[in-house]
Design an enzyme around this catalytic site. Structure first.
Site, mmCIF file in Angstrom:
data_model
loop_
_atom_site.group_PDB
_atom_site.id
_atom_site.type_symbol
_atom_site.label_atom_id
_atom_site.label_comp_id
_atom_site.label_asym_id
_atom_site.label_seq_id
_atom_site.Cartn_x
_atom_site.Cartn_y
_atom_site.Cartn_z
ATOM 1 N N ASP A 37 0.702 -1.162 0.320
ATOM 2 C CA ASP A 37 -0.414 -0.022 0.374
ATOM 3 C C ASP A 37 0.942 1.318 -0.318
ATOM 4 O O ASP A 37 2.607 1.378 0.532
ATOM 5 C CB ASP A 37 -0.780 -0.162 1.184
ATOM 6 C CG ASP A 37 -1.779 1.014 1.185
ATOM 7 O OD1 ASP A 37 -2.210 1.519 0.131
ATOM 8 O OD2 ASP A 37 -2.762 1.079 2.434
ATOM 9 N N ASN A 86 -11.093 -2.596 -6.245
ATOM 10 C CA ASN A 86 -9.876 -1.993 -7.354
ATOM 11 C C ASN A 86 -10.742 -1.570 -8.633
ATOM 12 O O ASN A 86 -10.464 -1.246 -9.063
ATOM 13 C CB ASN A 86 -8.720 -1.566 -7.434
ATOM 14 C CG ASN A 86 -8.079 -1.628 -6.024
ATOM 15 O OD1 ASN A 86 -7.206 -2.252 -5.496
ATOM 16 N ND2 ASN A 86 -8.292 -0.721 -4.960
#
Length: 259
Positions: A37, A86
């Site tokens: 991330d 996503n």
């Protein structure tokens, strides 16, 4: 390189060697999960207008990270590269990210690599060209001697559990098992046998970069007894010394496995 940066690099190297020596003989996780991330925030932080520059820099970090895992004796690594959430991103944002992930798979499957690649996720939700690259990488690396590397692409923990239950029901329907018989015999291990990571040890350690302290649906079933390490470092800046710190934190913990 300025003098201050040189001094900082030297001190980091000395500290890194000290950490590595301290970890000799310590407990090492067999399976490490990583939520990679902070790529987009890294790009913004250094003033880049293209967020994909962060994803590309993060992609370049992966092979080095796997090398560190090899040095530590880690047998399985799961990299959380793209969630099912996503996939709802706008196409101009999603397509370049998929191309970068395809590049990661191709790089890790290169002839000079030792890892066995295994895509995990709802592959049916991905574009056909992405699935083809992931499947080819898996086939190419099937008999390699190195660690197993799960590429979590189009992955969601809840969906994985639903897929596992669906697979379990389909298997027993084919056998002719009645619903009453299945209800009477069902155990947690039966579901585990149908997960994307079936046959693998559950993660001992999960690392998340960028300062966020949540799982975001990552390996929800498998992480019931995992240890977690959260670091403020964005993934593109994640260094070997940061990995060694995670291993040190893991080795210092007394694992109770839920007790």
């Amino acid at each position: 390189m300025g003098v201050r940066q040189w001094v900082r690099d030297v001190l980091t190297e000395v500290y890194e060697r000290r950490l590595a020596r301290a970890l000799e003989g310590a407990d090492t996780p067999r399976h490490v999960g990583v939520i990679v991330d902070g790529n987009r925030r890294w790009a913004r932080a250094i003033g880049l207008e293209d967020p994909n520059a962060g994803h590309r820099r993060g992609a370049d970090r992966i092979a080095a990270f796997l090398g560190w895992c090899d040095e530590a004796g880690v047998e399985v690594v799961t990299l959380f590269l793209l969630s099912t959430d996503n996939l709802s991103r706008p196409e101009p944002e999603l397509v370049p990210l998929l191309r970068i992930i395809e590049g990661v798979a191709e790089d890790l499957a290169a002839p000079d690599r030792r890892w066995q690649l295994h895509p995990v996720g709802a592959l049916e939700l991905l574009p056909a060209e992405t699935v083809a690259v992931l499947k080819q990488a898996e086939e190419t690396t099937r008999d390699r001697p190195g660690a197993t590397v799960n590429l979590a692409v189009g992955y969601g923990g809840r969906r994985e559990i639903a897929d596992a239950v669906r697979s379990l029901l389909a298997e027993h329907a084919e056998r002719g098992t009645t619903l009453d018989e299945l209800v009477g015999a069902l155990d947690v291990e039966h579901i585990a046998e149908h997960l994307y990571t079936r046959g693998q040890p559950d993660p001992d350690l999960v690392i998340r970069t960028s300062g966020e302290q949540r799982l975001s649906g990552f390996l929800l079933w498998q992480t019931a007894h995992s240890e977690f390490h959260f670091t403020d470092v964005y993934w593109p800046d994640f260094r070997r010394v940061d990995f060694l710190r995670a291993l040190r934190a893991y080795a210092a913990r007394h694992r109770r496995f839920g007790s």
